[in-house]
Design a protein around this motif. Structure first.
Motif, PDB file in Angstrom:
ATOM      1  N   CYS A  67       0.821  -1.211   0.000  1.00 58.85           N
ATOM      2  CA  CYS A  67       0.000   0.000   0.000  1.00 58.85           C
ATOM      3  C   CYS A  67       0.857   1.264   0.000  1.00 58.85           C
ATOM      4  O   CYS A  67       0.458   2.300  -0.553  1.00 58.85           O
ATOM      5  CB  CYS A  67      -0.957  -0.020   1.183  1.00 58.85           C
ATOM      6  SG  CYS A  67      -2.116  -1.425   1.115  1.00 58.85           S
ATOM      7  N   ALA A  68       2.037   1.181   0.596  1.00 55.93           N
ATOM      8  CA  ALA A  68       2.950   2.323   0.553  1.00 55.93           C
ATOM      9  C   ALA A  68       3.387   2.605  -0.873  1.00 55.93           C
ATOM     10  O   ALA A  68       3.604   3.763  -1.255  1.00 55.93           O
ATOM     11  CB  ALA A  68       4.166   2.064   1.433  1.00 55.93           C
ATOM     12  N   ARG A  69       3.517   1.554  -1.687  1.00 52.46           N
ATOM     13  CA  ARG A  69       3.870   1.753  -3.093  1.00 52.46           C
ATOM     14  C   ARG A  69       2.801   2.582  -3.810  1.00 52.46           C
ATOM     15  O   ARG A  69       3.108   3.401  -4.668  1.00 52.46           O
ATOM     16  CB  ARG A  69       4.005   0.393  -3.791  1.00 52.46           C
ATOM     17  CG  ARG A  69       5.116  -0.489  -3.269  1.00 52.46           C
ATOM     18  CD  ARG A  69       6.454   0.144  -3.457  1.00 52.46           C
ATOM     19  NE  ARG A  69       7.524  -0.776  -3.115  1.00 52.46           N
ATOM     20  CZ  ARG A  69       8.768  -0.394  -2.890  1.00 52.46           C
ATOM     21  NH1 ARG A  69       9.082   0.879  -2.972  1.00 52.46           N
ATOM     22  NH2 ARG A  69       9.696  -1.268  -2.597  1.00 52.46           N
ATOM     23  N   VAL A  70       1.550   2.341  -3.451  1.00 57.24           N
ATOM     24  CA  VAL A  70       0.454   3.117  -4.044  1.00 57.24           C
ATOM     25  C   VAL A  70       0.558   4.575  -3.611  1.00 57.24           C
ATOM     26  O   VAL A  70       0.488   5.501  -4.426  1.00 57.24           O
ATOM     27  CB  VAL A  70      -0.906   2.523  -3.636  1.00 57.24           C
ATOM     28  CG1 VAL A  70      -2.046   3.380  -4.181  1.00 57.24           C
ATOM     29  CG2 VAL A  70      -1.036   1.085  -4.129  1.00 57.24           C
ATOM     30  N   THR A  71       0.736   4.793  -2.321  1.00 60.66           N
ATOM     31  CA  THR A  71       0.826   6.145  -1.777  1.00 60.66           C
ATOM     32  C   THR A  71       1.971   6.929  -2.415  1.00 60.66           C
ATOM     33  O   THR A  71       1.843   8.126  -2.700  1.00 60.66           O
ATOM     34  CB  THR A  71       1.039   6.092  -0.245  1.00 60.66           C
ATOM     35  OG1 THR A  71      -0.041   5.368   0.341  1.00 60.66           O
ATOM     36  CG2 THR A  71       1.105   7.484   0.350  1.00 60.66           C
ATOM     37  N   ARG A  72       3.092   6.258  -2.660  1.00 59.88           N
ATOM     38  CA  ARG A  72       4.272   6.937  -3.204  1.00 59.88           C
ATOM     39  C   ARG A  72       4.254   7.029  -4.726  1.00 59.88           C
ATOM     40  O   ARG A  72       5.188   7.550  -5.332  1.00 59.88           O
ATOM     41  CB  ARG A  72       5.538   6.191  -2.757  1.00 59.88           C
ATOM     42  CG  ARG A  72       5.742   6.173  -1.258  1.00 59.88           C
ATOM     43  CD  ARG A  72       6.828   5.180  -0.884  1.00 59.88           C
ATOM     44  NE  ARG A  72       6.784   4.905   0.551  1.00 59.88           N
ATOM     45  CZ  ARG A  72       7.226   3.802   1.125  1.00 59.88           C
ATOM     46  NH1 ARG A  72       7.760   2.830   0.390  1.00 59.88           N
ATOM     47  NH2 ARG A  72       7.151   3.638   2.424  1.00 59.88           N
ATOM     48  N   GLY A  73       3.220   6.487  -5.353  1.00 62.56           N
ATOM     49  CA  GLY A  73       3.142   6.533  -6.807  1.00 62.56           C
ATOM     50  C   GLY A  73       4.072   5.552  -7.494  1.00 62.56           C
ATOM     51  O   GLY A  73       4.406   5.725  -8.671  1.00 62.56           O
ATOM     52  N   GLU A  74       4.486   4.485  -6.779  1.00 58.23           N
ATOM     53  CA  GLU A  74       5.427   3.514  -7.331  1.00 58.23           C
ATOM     54  C   GLU A  74       4.734   2.256  -7.852  1.00 58.23           C
ATOM     55  O   GLU A  74       5.380   1.405  -8.455  1.00 58.23           O
ATOM     56  CB  GLU A  74       6.449   3.119  -6.261  1.00 58.23           C
ATOM     57  CG  GLU A  74       7.282   4.275  -5.745  1.00 58.23           C
ATOM     58  CD  GLU A  74       8.050   3.935  -4.478  1.00 58.23           C
ATOM     59  OE1 GLU A  74       8.807   4.806  -4.013  1.00 58.23           O
ATOM     60  OE2 GLU A  74       7.889   2.806  -3.960  1.00 58.23           O
ATOM     61  N   ALA A  75       3.437   2.140  -7.618  1.00 56.02           N
ATOM     62  CA  ALA A  75       2.717   0.925  -8.002  1.00 56.02           C
ATOM     63  C   ALA A  75       2.314   0.976  -9.470  1.00 56.02           C
ATOM     64  O   ALA A  75       1.796   1.990  -9.944  1.00 56.02           O
ATOM     65  CB  ALA A  75       1.485   0.744  -7.130  1.00 56.02           C
ATOM     66  N   VAL A  76       2.552  -0.116 -10.176  1.00 54.65           N
ATOM     67  CA  VAL A  76       2.065  -0.232 -11.552  1.00 54.65           C
ATOM     68  C   VAL A  76       0.908  -1.222 -11.626  1.00 54.65           C
ATOM     69  O   VAL A  76       0.220  -1.309 -12.635  1.00 54.65           O
ATOM     70  CB  VAL A  76       3.198  -0.663 -12.507  1.00 54.65           C
ATOM     71  CG1 VAL A  76       4.311   0.372 -12.531  1.00 54.65           C
ATOM     72  CG2 VAL A  76       3.762  -2.027 -12.143  1.00 54.65           C
ATOM     73  N   VAL A  77       0.711  -1.974 -10.541  1.00 51.78           N
ATOM     74  CA  VAL A  77      -0.417  -2.902 -10.417  1.00 51.78           C
ATOM     75  C   VAL A  77      -1.111  -2.611  -9.103  1.00 51.78           C
ATOM     76  O   VAL A  77      -0.454  -2.451  -8.072  1.00 51.78           O
ATOM     77  CB  VAL A  77       0.068  -4.370 -10.451  1.00 51.78           C
ATOM     78  CG1 VAL A  77      -1.066  -5.329 -10.105  1.00 51.78           C
ATOM     79  CG2 VAL A  77       0.667  -4.716 -11.810  1.00 51.78           C
ATOM     80  N   ASP A  78      -2.421  -2.494  -9.124  1.00 57.75           N
ATOM     81  CA  ASP A  78      -3.150  -2.264  -7.886  1.00 57.75           C
ATOM     82  C   ASP A  78      -3.015  -3.483  -6.971  1.00 57.75           C
ATOM     83  O   ASP A  78      -3.215  -4.620  -7.422  1.00 57.75           O
ATOM     84  CB  ASP A  78      -4.637  -2.018  -8.189  1.00 57.75           C
ATOM     85  CG  ASP A  78      -5.386  -1.500  -6.976  1.00 57.75           C
ATOM     86  OD1 ASP A  78      -5.597  -2.297  -6.029  1.00 57.75           O
ATOM     87  OD2 ASP A  78      -5.756  -0.320  -6.971  1.00 57.75           O
ATOM     88  N   PRO A  79      -2.658  -3.270  -5.703  1.00 58.16           N
ATOM     89  CA  PRO A  79      -2.503  -4.409  -4.792  1.00 58.16           C
ATOM     90  C   PRO A  79      -3.726  -5.321  -4.718  1.00 58.16           C
ATOM     91  O   PRO A  79      -3.591  -6.519  -4.433  1.00 58.16           O
ATOM     92  CB  PRO A  79      -2.217  -3.741  -3.441  1.00 58.16           C
ATOM     93  CG  PRO A  79      -1.576  -2.436  -3.799  1.00 58.16           C
ATOM     94  CD  PRO A  79      -2.277  -1.998  -5.058  1.00 58.16           C
ATOM     95  N   SER A  80      -4.912  -4.764  -4.954  1.00 57.10           N
ATOM     96  CA  SER A  80      -6.122  -5.586  -4.891  1.00 57.10           C
ATOM     97  C   SER A  80      -6.092  -6.719  -5.917  1.00 57.10           C
ATOM     98  O   SER A  80      -6.740  -7.752  -5.733  1.00 57.10           O
ATOM     99  CB  SER A  80      -7.362  -4.730  -5.102  1.00 57.10           C
ATOM    100  OG  SER A  80      -7.377  -4.168  -6.411  1.00 57.10           O
ATOM    101  N   GLU A  81      -5.316  -6.548  -6.981  1.00 56.87           N
ATOM    102  CA  GLU A  81      -5.226  -7.581  -8.006  1.00 56.87           C
ATOM    103  C   GLU A  81      -4.470  -8.816  -7.510  1.00 56.87           C
ATOM    104  O   GLU A  81      -4.562  -9.888  -8.112  1.00 56.87           O
ATOM    105  CB  GLU A  81      -4.562  -7.024  -9.268  1.00 56.87           C
ATOM    106  CG  GLU A  81      -5.395  -5.957  -9.971  1.00 56.87           C
ATOM    107  CD  GLU A  81      -4.790  -5.523 -11.292  1.00 56.87           C
ATOM    108  OE1 GLU A  81      -4.048  -6.325 -11.905  1.00 56.87           O
ATOM    109  OE2 GLU A  81      -5.050  -4.388 -11.719  1.00 56.87           O
ATOM    110  N   ILE A  82      -3.697  -8.660  -6.434  1.00 60.02           N
ATOM    111  CA  ILE A  82      -3.019  -9.826  -5.854  1.00 60.02           C
ATOM    112  C   ILE A  82      -3.526 -10.085  -4.433  1.00 60.02           C
ATOM    113  O   ILE A  82      -2.835 -10.651  -3.602  1.00 60.02           O
ATOM    114  CB  ILE A  82      -1.485  -9.677  -5.870  1.00 60.02           C
ATOM    115  CG1 ILE A  82      -1.029  -8.416  -5.128  1.00 60.02           C
ATOM    116  CG2 ILE A  82      -0.967  -9.666  -7.297  1.00 60.02           C
ATOM    117  CD1 ILE A  82       0.472  -8.346  -4.912  1.00 60.02           C
ATOM    118  N   GLY A  83      -4.748  -9.629  -4.165  1.00 63.53           N
ATOM    119  CA  GLY A  83      -5.414  -9.970  -2.915  1.00 63.53           C
ATOM    120  C   GLY A  83      -5.056  -9.103  -1.725  1.00 63.53           C
ATOM    121  O   GLY A  83      -5.310  -9.493  -0.575  1.00 63.53           O
TER     122      GLY A  83
END
Length: 337
Positions: A315-331
């Motif tokens: 979730c920190a990856r999302v907050t920092r703009g580092e995520a390319v895949v939403d964590p929800s896609e891997i549960g």
């Protein structure tokens, strides 16, 4: 040692071997490779080389530790995932890495569900500086980090040190501008700080304790709720002294066997883990000496222990703009802001 003692020792050894053999439903008939996806000497490599002989003795086969660094540990991890699922290729890492490589796009279509989990220690990052650096405490270093004049050695953005630095940046006030310099593993990053190539490092305590003892690094803060107390080193204060609201999640490390092998492989390793690793004086001594937490577990318990840091990092990856895949896609579900 007299004859009576020798005979007693031999009987004890024979009894131990019989006990181990009784545990081993799976009898490996060739060496097992454990891929460490970081360079030699780093936190994952260190502890894996402590655990490997324990497993080797219990399973009765050679355990080969293979260092395959690169791309924040994803190259070696993918090699383990791509190997035949016959139980003879494992990997080792911080569990948060294996569970979140998909989020950062380093390995596609992977998650914590791809592995059977066997944890051994929990590690804590430490903010340290070169012994000649002018910063008396973490507060002074934090102020300097806002001026853009501090270089920080880590093993990459997905490493424990990289994630620690990102977490500090997230908690600090505006203006944080420390520059991360990346290396192929925690050990090279720590050596860079000790030599003065970079000013600081945020790698794990287990990678830094020897350099701190030797007076080449000074530990300023530990990313933990409590101070870090290790023999031969002055207590290192909690980072919460300066960043009181900073969230902390235990960073669990372990050995992971990709799923798809015969079930007897996982069952046997679980029995060996419980009998030999969870009671290991060698592993306990390593943890105590290096500033890690002795915390072996496996199966559902290991997964439950690991999930807080897995969720926090994804979730920190999302907050920092580092995520390319939403964590929800891997549960992994992140709380709404």
């Amino acid at each position: 040692m007299n004859l009576t003692n020798l005979v007693g020792a031999a009987l004890f050894a024979a009894t131990s071997l019989i006990g181990t053999a009784a545990l081993a439903d799976w009898q490996p008939d060739k060496p097992i490779n454990i891929i460490v996806p970081w360079s030699a000497g780093g936190s994952t490599d260190q502890v894996t080389r402590v655990v490997a002989p324990i497993l080797e003795k219990a399973l009765g086969t050679k355990i080969v530790v293979v260092n395959q660094p690169g791309a924040s540990g994803s190259i070696g991890t993918k090699a383990a995932l791509d190997a035949p699922r016959d139980g003879y290729t494992w990997t080792a890492n911080a569990i948060a890495n294996n569970a979140t490589y998909a989020v950062t796009g380093l390995i596609k279509d992977t998650s914590i569900d791809d592995y059977e989990i066997y944890l051994h220690v929990a590690n804590v990052p430490v903010v340290s500086v070169n012994a000649d650096a002018p910063y008396a405490d973490f507060g002074a270093l934090l102020q300097a980090m806002k001026g853009g004049n501090v270089t920080v050695g880590t093993a990459g953005v997905n490493s424990s040190g990289g994630m620690a630095l990102a977490a500090i940046k997230e908690e600090a006030e505006e203006g944080f501008d420390a520059r991360m310099v990346t290396y192929d593993g925690g050990n090279p990053a720590v050596l860079a700080a000790a030599s003065g190539e970079v000013v600081a490092t945020t790698q794990l305590a287990v990678e830094q304790t020897e350099m701190i003892r030797a007076g080449r690094l000074r530990g300023l803060a530990v990313l933990s709720d409590q101070p870090l107390v290790v023999e031969g080193i002055p207590p290192i204060p909690s980072i919460k002294k300066w960043l009181p609201d900073m969230p902390i999640a235990a960073d669990y490390f372990g050995v992971f066997i990709p799923k798809g092998a015969p079930q007897e492989v996982y069952d046997t390793v679980a029995k060996v883990w419980e009998k030999s690793v969870m009671t290991s004086p060698e592993l306990q001594a390593y943890a105590s000496d290096r500033g890690a937490v002795f915390a072996p577990s496996f199966g559902d318990q290991a997964r439950a222990l690991a999930m807080p840091v897995v969720i926090a990092e994804a979730c920190a990856r999302v907050t920092r703009g580092e995520a390319v895949v939403d964590p929800s896609e891997i549960g992994i579900e992140c709380k709404a802001e």
